[in-house]
Design an enzyme around this catalytic site. Structure first.
Site, PDB file in Angstrom:
ATOM      1  N   SER A  15       0.799  -1.228   0.000  1.00 28.71           N
ATOM      2  CA  SER A  15       0.000   0.000   0.000  1.00 28.71           C
ATOM      3  C   SER A  15       0.827   1.271   0.000  1.00 28.71           C
ATOM      4  O   SER A  15       0.329   2.329  -0.377  1.00 28.71           O
ATOM      5  CB  SER A  15      -0.923  -0.001   1.225  1.00 28.71           C
ATOM      6  OG  SER A  15      -0.167  -0.145   2.411  1.00 28.71           O
ATOM      7  N   ARG A  16       2.057   1.184   0.468  1.00 31.90           N
ATOM      8  CA  ARG A  16       2.880   2.402   0.585  1.00 31.90           C
ATOM      9  C   ARG A  16       4.312   2.112   0.163  1.00 31.90           C
ATOM     10  O   ARG A  16       4.718   0.957   0.044  1.00 31.90           O
ATOM     11  CB  ARG A  16       2.901   2.882   2.040  1.00 31.90           C
ATOM     12  CG  ARG A  16       1.588   3.388   2.543  1.00 31.90           C
ATOM     13  CD  ARG A  16       1.720   4.052   3.902  1.00 31.90           C
ATOM     14  NE  ARG A  16       1.832   3.102   4.985  1.00 31.90           N
ATOM     15  CZ  ARG A  16       2.889   3.017   5.813  1.00 31.90           C
ATOM     16  NH1 ARG A  16       3.911   3.833   5.684  1.00 31.90           N
ATOM     17  NH2 ARG A  16       2.915   2.117   6.782  1.00 31.90           N
ATOM     18  N   VAL A  65       0.954  -9.961   8.171  1.00 35.21           N
ATOM     19  CA  VAL A  65       1.855 -11.088   7.879  1.00 35.21           C
ATOM     20  C   VAL A  65       2.385 -11.746   9.153  1.00 35.21           C
ATOM     21  O   VAL A  65       2.832 -12.893   9.116  1.00 35.21           O
ATOM     22  CB  VAL A  65       3.033 -10.684   6.947  1.00 35.21           C
ATOM     23  CG1 VAL A  65       2.544 -10.238   5.586  1.00 35.21           C
ATOM     24  CG2 VAL A  65       3.935  -9.649   7.597  1.00 35.21           C
ATOM     25  N   ASN A  91       7.427  -8.161   0.831  1.00 36.90           N
ATOM     26  CA  ASN A  91       8.011  -6.833   1.064  1.00 36.90           C
ATOM     27  C   ASN A  91       7.673  -6.259   2.435  1.00 36.90           C
ATOM     28  O   ASN A  91       8.431  -5.447   2.970  1.00 36.90           O
ATOM     29  CB  ASN A  91       7.495  -5.899  -0.051  1.00 36.90           C
ATOM     30  CG  ASN A  91       7.658  -4.433   0.305  1.00 36.90           C
ATOM     31  OD1 ASN A  91       8.758  -3.881   0.212  1.00 36.90           O
ATOM     32  ND2 ASN A  91       6.575  -3.785   0.720  1.00 36.90           N
ATOM     33  N   ASN A 150      24.536  -1.862  10.922  1.00 34.43           N
ATOM     34  CA  ASN A 150      24.394  -0.422  11.148  1.00 34.43           C
ATOM     35  C   ASN A 150      24.213  -0.169  12.640  1.00 34.43           C
ATOM     36  O   ASN A 150      23.339  -0.781  13.256  1.00 34.43           O
ATOM     37  CB  ASN A 150      23.183   0.118  10.365  1.00 34.43           C
ATOM     38  CG  ASN A 150      23.148   1.624  10.333  1.00 34.43           C
ATOM     39  OD1 ASN A 150      24.192   2.286  10.445  1.00 34.43           O
ATOM     40  ND2 ASN A 150      21.971   2.178  10.176  1.00 34.43           N
ATOM     41  N   TYR A 156      16.844  -4.932  13.787  1.00 35.17           N
ATOM     42  CA  TYR A 156      16.324  -4.829  12.415  1.00 35.17           C
ATOM     43  C   TYR A 156      17.302  -5.487  11.431  1.00 35.17           C
ATOM     44  O   TYR A 156      16.892  -6.280  10.575  1.00 35.17           O
ATOM     45  CB  TYR A 156      16.114  -3.351  12.074  1.00 35.17           C
ATOM     46  CG  TYR A 156      15.708  -3.085  10.640  1.00 35.17           C
ATOM     47  CD1 TYR A 156      14.405  -3.345  10.201  1.00 35.17           C
ATOM     48  CD2 TYR A 156      16.615  -2.549   9.723  1.00 35.17           C
ATOM     49  CE1 TYR A 156      14.030  -3.097   8.887  1.00 35.17           C
ATOM     50  CE2 TYR A 156      16.246  -2.286   8.414  1.00 35.17           C
ATOM     51  CZ  TYR A 156      14.957  -2.558   7.996  1.00 35.17           C
ATOM     52  OH  TYR A 156      14.587  -2.309   6.700  1.00 35.17           O
ATOM     53  N   LYS A 160      16.915  -8.682   8.725  1.00 35.25           N
ATOM     54  CA  LYS A 160      17.148  -8.552   7.279  1.00 35.25           C
ATOM     55  C   LYS A 160      18.244  -9.514   6.797  1.00 35.25           C
ATOM     56  O   LYS A 160      18.218  -9.962   5.650  1.00 35.25           O
ATOM     57  CB  LYS A 160      17.479  -7.094   6.947  1.00 35.25           C
ATOM     58  CG  LYS A 160      16.269  -6.164   7.132  1.00 35.25           C
ATOM     59  CD  LYS A 160      15.123  -6.587   6.216  1.00 35.25           C
ATOM     60  CE  LYS A 160      13.871  -5.800   6.379  1.00 35.25           C
ATOM     61  NZ  LYS A 160      12.801  -6.234   5.470  1.00 35.25           N
TER      62      LYS A 160
HETATM   63  P1  NAP Z   1       6.889   1.716   4.613  1.00 33.49           P
HETATM   64  O1  NAP Z   1       6.866   2.936   3.775  1.00 33.49           O
HETATM   65  O2  NAP Z   1       6.905   1.858   6.109  1.00 33.49           O
HETATM   66  O3  NAP Z   1       5.662   0.767   4.183  1.00 33.49           O
HETATM   67  C1  NAP Z   1       5.482  -0.447   4.858  1.00 33.49           C
HETATM   68  C2  NAP Z   1       4.399  -1.251   4.194  1.00 33.49           C
HETATM   69  O4  NAP Z   1       4.335  -2.524   4.846  1.00 33.49           O
HETATM   70  C3  NAP Z   1       3.033  -0.626   4.309  1.00 33.49           C
HETATM   71  O5  NAP Z   1       2.295  -0.949   3.163  1.00 33.49           O
HETATM   72  C4  NAP Z   1       2.453  -1.334   5.543  1.00 33.49           C
HETATM   73  O6  NAP Z   1       1.021  -1.392   5.508  1.00 33.49           O
HETATM   74  C5  NAP Z   1       3.018  -2.716   5.352  1.00 33.49           C
HETATM   75  N1  NAP Z   1       3.106  -3.504   6.578  1.00 33.49           N
HETATM   76  C6  NAP Z   1       3.783  -3.229   7.718  1.00 33.49           C
HETATM   77  N2  NAP Z   1       3.622  -4.211   8.613  1.00 33.49           N
HETATM   78  C7  NAP Z   1       2.830  -5.147   8.018  1.00 33.49           C
HETATM   79  C8  NAP Z   1       2.296  -6.385   8.423  1.00 33.49           C
HETATM   80  N3  NAP Z   1       2.552  -6.885   9.641  1.00 33.49           N
HETATM   81  N4  NAP Z   1       1.518  -7.062   7.556  1.00 33.49           N
HETATM   82  C9  NAP Z   1       1.238  -6.587   6.323  1.00 33.49           C
HETATM   83  N5  NAP Z   1       1.704  -5.398   5.883  1.00 33.49           N
HETATM   84  C10 NAP Z   1       2.489  -4.693   6.722  1.00 33.49           C
HETATM   85  O7  NAP Z   1       8.171   0.816   4.292  1.00 33.49           O
HETATM   86  P2  NAP Z   1       9.155   0.841   3.024  1.00 33.49           P
HETATM   87  O8  NAP Z   1      10.226   1.830   3.311  1.00 33.49           O
HETATM   88  O9  NAP Z   1       8.400   0.910   1.772  1.00 33.49           O
HETATM   89  O10 NAP Z   1       9.839  -0.599   3.198  1.00 33.49           O
HETATM   90  C11 NAP Z   1       9.353  -1.737   2.506  1.00 33.49           C
HETATM   91  C12 NAP Z   1      10.334  -2.882   2.739  1.00 33.49           C
HETATM   92  O11 NAP Z   1      11.644  -2.492   2.296  1.00 33.49           O
HETATM   93  C13 NAP Z   1      10.493  -3.261   4.214  1.00 33.49           C
HETATM   94  O12 NAP Z   1      10.659  -4.666   4.329  1.00 33.49           O
HETATM   95  C14 NAP Z   1      11.769  -2.551   4.630  1.00 33.49           C
HETATM   96  O13 NAP Z   1      12.394  -3.184   5.711  1.00 33.49           O
HETATM   97  C15 NAP Z   1      12.574  -2.642   3.349  1.00 33.49           C
HETATM   98  N6  NAP Z   1      13.616  -1.613   3.219  1.00 33.49           N
HETATM   99  C16 NAP Z   1      13.302  -0.288   3.184  1.00 33.49           C
HETATM  100  C17 NAP Z   1      14.335   0.631   3.055  1.00 33.49           C
HETATM  101  C18 NAP Z   1      14.104   2.104   2.982  1.00 33.49           C
HETATM  102  O14 NAP Z   1      15.108   2.857   2.957  1.00 33.49           O
HETATM  103  N7  NAP Z   1      12.877   2.590   2.954  1.00 33.49           N
HETATM  104  C19 NAP Z   1      15.662   0.195   2.965  1.00 33.49           C
HETATM  105  C20 NAP Z   1      15.918  -1.156   3.001  1.00 33.49           C
HETATM  106  C21 NAP Z   1      14.898  -2.062   3.122  1.00 33.49           C
HETATM  107  P3  NAP Z   1       0.108  -0.456   6.483  1.00 33.49           P
HETATM  108  O15 NAP Z   1       0.264   0.947   5.997  1.00 33.49           O
HETATM  109  O16 NAP Z   1      -1.259  -1.007   6.306  1.00 33.49           O
HETATM  110  O17 NAP Z   1       0.666  -0.644   7.872  1.00 33.49           O
END
Ligand code: NAP
Length: 248
Positions: A15-16, A65, A91, A150, A156, A160
């Protein structure tokens, strides 16, 4: 190249942020996309609407999840409705940061339940129709910190790193079924997750990025499309680093 017409994809946390970009990119290549969320129904609807307005196919499905039984019920419903599942993008993830001396068991448990157990259980459930079809694509979302570590992200980063170990094991287990399993390790990507960082933290991270900018969610989404495509048929058990050179 990279067309996904006729394929059904589930993106957890679609969703985001990165997940939403993956949903839009997979749909743009022709896939029918199931956008998962847990709390933000409005955001999930906006993602699905953006896809359908461009002529694509999307639907939204809520499940946490970290709740294996709810995940199983929801994913099996998707599989029954579509008669198959071609692509899983595991994801959904959360970040809880803090120095080791202040680390709480409950935070480690929450991180593990969502980032590792949740992702692996999704793969387990999604793999059933893939095994029957003798084809499938599973993409896990790890992080640059899972490989390089980090300060302030012990728990966290551990989740990962665990995702990478799990993905490599599943890749070996399912290779004979023609199911590929890969990992994307994003660097510092501009999403709600990184908006929580203060300016000093962001500046420090940016200094470590040779390409000199934060990544956009679409930078990850294009990697996701590649790994989900037929063109990536000979790629399995790999970690694709999309991090601006932050870790090489
Ligand atoms: P985000 O903007 O915080 O979005 C998180 C998404 O995951 C939202 O759609 C949220 O839905 C959903 N979510 C969270 N907990 C959940 C659960 N228990 N069950 C189902 N859905 C859940 O995160 P993002 O930055 O896009 O990150 C996405 C992935 O990439 C994550 O695994 C993160 O660890 C990884 N990542 C991100 C970065 C970065 O710099 N942003 C870097 C490395 C890795 P709701 O809104 O409904 O809660």
């Amino acid at each position: 190249m990279f067309r996904l017409d006729g394929k059904v994809a589930v993106v957890t946390g679609g969703s985001r942020g990165i997940g939403r970009a993956c949903c839009e990119a997979l749909a743009a290549q022709g896939a029918t996309v199931v956008v998962n969320y847990v709390k933000g129904e409005q955001a999930a609807r906006e993602c699905a609407d953006a896809i359908t307005q461009k002529g694509g196919h999307a639907e939204i499905v809520a499940f946490d999840v970290a709740d294996t039984s709810a995940t199983e019920t929801a994913l099996e419903g998707v599989i029954k409705k579509h008669g198959k599942l071609d692509i899983l993008v595991a994801n959904a993830g959360i970040a809880i940061d803090g120095l080791l001396l202040r680390l709480k068991d409950e935070d480690m448990d929450k991180l593990w339940a969502t980032n590792v157990r949740g992702a692996v259980q999704c793969a387990r459930i999604a793999s059933k129709p893939m095994m029957r079809a003798k084809t499938g694509r599973i993409v896990f979302m790890s992080s640059v910190v899972g490989e390089m570590g980090n300060a302030g992200q012990t728990a966290y980063a551990a989740t990962k790193a665990a995702v990478i170990g799990a993905a490599k094991s599943i890749a070996r287990e399912y290779a004979s079924r023609n199911i590929t399993v890969n990992v994307i390790a994003p660097g510092f990507i501009d999403t709600d997750m990184t908006h929580a960082m203060n300016d000093a933290q962001k500046e420090a991270v940016l200094k470590a990025v040779p390409l000199g900018r934060t990544g956009a969610a679409r930078d990850i989404a294009t990697a996701c499309v590649y790994l989900a495509s037929d063109e990536a048929a000979y790629v399995t058990g790999q970690v694709l680093r999309v991090n601006g050179g932050m870790y090489v």
